[in-house]
Design a protein around this motif. Structure first.
Motif, PDB file in Angstrom:
ATOM      1  N   LEU A 180       0.721  -1.188   0.031  1.00 41.43           N
ATOM      2  CA  LEU A 180       0.032   0.029  -0.144  1.00 41.43           C
ATOM      3  C   LEU A 180       0.790   1.110   0.103  1.00 41.43           C
ATOM      4  CD1 LEU A 180      -2.678  -1.089   2.535  1.00 41.43           C
ATOM      5  CD2 LEU A 180      -2.805  -0.674  -0.055  1.00 41.43           C
ATOM      6  N   LEU A 181       1.956   1.239   0.777  1.00 40.29           N
ATOM      7  CA  LEU A 181       2.659   2.382   0.866  1.00 40.29           C
ATOM      8  C   LEU A 181       3.803   2.564  -0.405  1.00 40.29           C
ATOM      9  CD1 LEU A 181       3.854   2.412   4.545  1.00 40.29           C
ATOM     10  CD2 LEU A 181       2.438   3.678   3.459  1.00 40.29           C
ATOM     11  N   PHE A 182       3.836   1.497  -1.152  1.00 43.12           N
ATOM     12  CA  PHE A 182       4.914   1.377  -2.198  1.00 43.12           C
ATOM     13  C   PHE A 182       4.179   2.318  -3.494  1.00 43.12           C
ATOM     14  CE2 PHE A 182       6.811  -0.144  -6.033  1.00 43.12           C
ATOM     15  CZ  PHE A 182       8.228  -0.022  -5.771  1.00 43.12           C
ATOM     16  N   ALA A 183       2.690   2.037  -3.533  1.00 43.72           N
ATOM     17  CA  ALA A 183       1.949   2.861  -4.451  1.00 43.72           C
ATOM     18  C   ALA A 183       2.105   4.458  -4.123  1.00 43.72           C
ATOM     19  CB  ALA A 183       0.698   2.136  -4.395  1.00 43.72           C
ATOM     20  N   GLN A 184       2.580   4.551  -3.193  1.00 43.19           N
ATOM     21  CA  GLN A 184       2.659   6.270  -2.688  1.00 43.19           C
ATOM     22  C   GLN A 184       4.026   6.649  -2.905  1.00 43.19           C
ATOM     23  OE1 GLN A 184      -0.127   7.880  -2.404  1.00 43.19           O
ATOM     24  NE2 GLN A 184      -1.489   6.097  -2.459  1.00 43.19           N
ATOM     25  N   GLY A 185       4.879   5.527  -3.245  1.00 47.81           N
ATOM     26  CA  GLY A 185       6.302   6.027  -3.341  1.00 47.81           C
ATOM     27  C   GLY A 185       7.175   5.836  -2.276  1.00 47.81           C
ATOM     28  N   THR A 216      -4.581   5.992   5.445  1.00 51.11           N
ATOM     29  CA  THR A 216      -4.003   5.942   6.982  1.00 51.11           C
ATOM     30  C   THR A 216      -5.110   4.829   7.498  1.00 51.11           C
ATOM     31  OG1 THR A 216      -3.241   8.124   6.690  1.00 51.11           O
ATOM     32  CG2 THR A 216      -3.522   7.317   8.657  1.00 51.11           C
ATOM     33  N   ALA A 217      -6.204   5.120   7.614  1.00 53.45           N
ATOM     34  CA  ALA A 217      -7.314   4.231   8.354  1.00 53.45           C
ATOM     35  C   ALA A 217      -7.127   2.688   8.051  1.00 53.45           C
ATOM     36  CB  ALA A 217      -8.517   4.766   8.380  1.00 53.45           C
ATOM     37  N   GLN A 218      -6.872   2.310   6.636  1.00 51.36           N
ATOM     38  CA  GLN A 218      -6.708   0.868   6.220  1.00 51.36           C
ATOM     39  C   GLN A 218      -5.386   0.414   6.933  1.00 51.36           C
ATOM     40  OE1 GLN A 218      -6.594   0.461   2.153  1.00 51.36           O
ATOM     41  NE2 GLN A 218      -6.143  -1.847   2.443  1.00 51.36           N
ATOM     42  N   ILE A 219      -4.112   1.098   6.938  1.00 52.03           N
ATOM     43  CA  ILE A 219      -3.000   0.735   7.367  1.00 52.03           C
ATOM     44  C   ILE A 219      -3.131   0.651   8.930  1.00 52.03           C
ATOM     45  CG2 ILE A 219      -0.517   1.342   7.677  1.00 52.03           C
ATOM     46  CD1 ILE A 219      -0.794   2.553   4.853  1.00 52.03           C
ATOM     47  N   SER A 220      -3.712   1.607   9.412  1.00 51.88           N
ATOM     48  CA  SER A 220      -4.053   1.291  10.999  1.00 51.88           C
ATOM     49  C   SER A 220      -4.701   0.065  11.386  1.00 51.88           C
ATOM     50  CB  SER A 220      -4.812   2.545  11.637  1.00 51.88           C
ATOM     51  OG  SER A 220      -4.048   4.005  11.169  1.00 51.88           O
TER      52      SER A 220
END
Length: 385
Positions: A180-185, A216-220
């Motif tokens: 998920l974070l890789f898609a945001q760089g 952010t909510a999904q990652i939390s």
């Protein structure tokens, strides 16, 4: 597994002094295929509901009654079933009722090699019955009967297996968060660090934006599940030593091997528990059986002038095989002066993957000899008290 029966008729006979029964188990119904004395060579087929043990025992009583009417004698019942999702509970029920029961490895039964072959429960039941007949006649290598573990042994190894399941789930959540974070760089976030919450709040995308609120909510929520898994893994890892110690209080044979394995440098409490619960609690006749049980036995292909190796069979306990491969690499690091490590180093850097599998097989046999006969591995270092 037992490749050969301990006793049985040497010659093939049509009149066999027992009622042979095969059980094809499914979620909805059980198919029972039987062959009784006095009934010729015809196999009879019956069906009962899945889990209907009373109906199954009543059917067995009917088999005995009909055989006694035809021959004037009373015959025992011998059953066979495949290993599967049903486990060994039915096998234990039958043994408790005084019925000779066998559990067979289905992969060990010979099958037609046609490109397309018919497969039904009826045909499978007949094939199981023929395999049981050949096994009781004493034909070698006709099938492999599984040695059913006791309920205590079966329950003891759940801790190690649960730990592996939890670790796989943890890896899934970690990879999902990183994806998920890789898609945001963002490529430098470590979800397993203790400050993961603080670092998540300070993250920005590669183009300078704050993380979107829904992301952010999904990652939390992913972190909530990850933290739960981390806590469960800690509790599961703390249990094997206590459980095995309690078991060993009444059975010295269950506690001494674990202590012996843990005393070897490079083998921790978790590996010692896995080695004992997955492999060394069983009895093996020789080193070939030990390697075959772990799926580390060689499978040669030799026909006429063709001679080559196909690699290890992998027809064994996959958990034990995985642990032994991991332990082989650790052995090279923690026991570099042992005879096994020097054997590996003498092979050089060529084909290290194949060599590490061979080392795992040699190490498994050496540890088995160490646990069962007290033969210390040559050059191995024992931990200080």
């Amino acid at each position: 597994m037992l490749d050969q029966p301990c006793e049985g008729q040497a010659a093939i006979r049509t009149q066999i002094g027992a009622i042979f029964v095969s059980l094809e188990l499914s979620r909805s119904s059980w198919l029972i295929t039987s062959l009784s004395p006095g009934g010729g060579e015809k196999m009879s087929k019956h069906s009962v509901g899945a889990g209907d043990v009373a109906g199954l025992l009543a059917l067995f009583a009917e088999f005995r009654r009909k055989a006694a009417m035809r021959t004037g004698r009373s015959y025992p019942i011998i059953t066979v079933q495949e290993t599967g999702l049903d486990g060994f509970w039915l096998h234990r029920v039958l043994c408790r009722e005084g019925i000779e029961s066998h559990v067979v490895d289905p992969a060990s039964i010979a099958a037609p090699r046609r490109r397309r072959r018919a497969k039904t429960d009826r045909l499978d039941g007949e094939a199981l019955l023929r395999a049981l007949l050949a096994y009781k006649r004493g034909e070698p290598r006709v099938c492999a009967m599984v040695v059913a573990p006791s309920p205590e042994e079966e329950d003891r190894r759940r801790l190690c297996r649960e730990r592996q399941t939890l670790i796989c789930e943890r890896t899934t959540h970690v990879n999902r968060i990183k994806g998920l974070l890789f898609a945001q760089g963002i490529t430098d976030y470590a979800p397993q660090r203790r400050d993961r919450r603080e670092r998540l709040a300070a993250l920005h995308t590669a183009d300078g934006r704050a993380l979107p609120p829904h992301l952010t909510a999904q990652i939390s929520r992913e972190l909530d599940r990850l933290e739960l898994l981390v806590d469960q893994i800690k509790r599961v890892e703390a249990e094997p030593e206590a459980v095995l110690a309690e078991t060993g209080a009444g059975e010295t044979a269950a506690s001494e091997p674990v202590a012996m394995l843990s005393a070897v440098r490079g083998i921790g409490a978790t590996f010692a528990a896995v080695l004992w619960s997955e492999g060394f609690y069983r009895s093996f006749a020789n080193r070939r059986q030990v390697a075959a049980y772990a799926g580390l036995a060689a499978t040669p292909w030799r026909s006429g002038s063709i001679m080559h190796e196909q690699g290890v069979s992998k027809a064994g306990n996959p958990r034990l095989r995985t642990v032994m491969i991991q332990l082989a690499w650790l052995w090279l690091r923690h026991q570099p002066q042992s005879a096994l490590a020097r054997w590996f180093q003498a092979r050089g850097q060529r084909d290290r993957k194949r060599a590490i599998v061979a080392l795992a097989r040699k190490l498994l046999v050496a540890l088995w000899k160490y646990v069962t006969a007290g033969v210390v591995i040559e050059g191995a270092v024992i931990k200080t008290a």
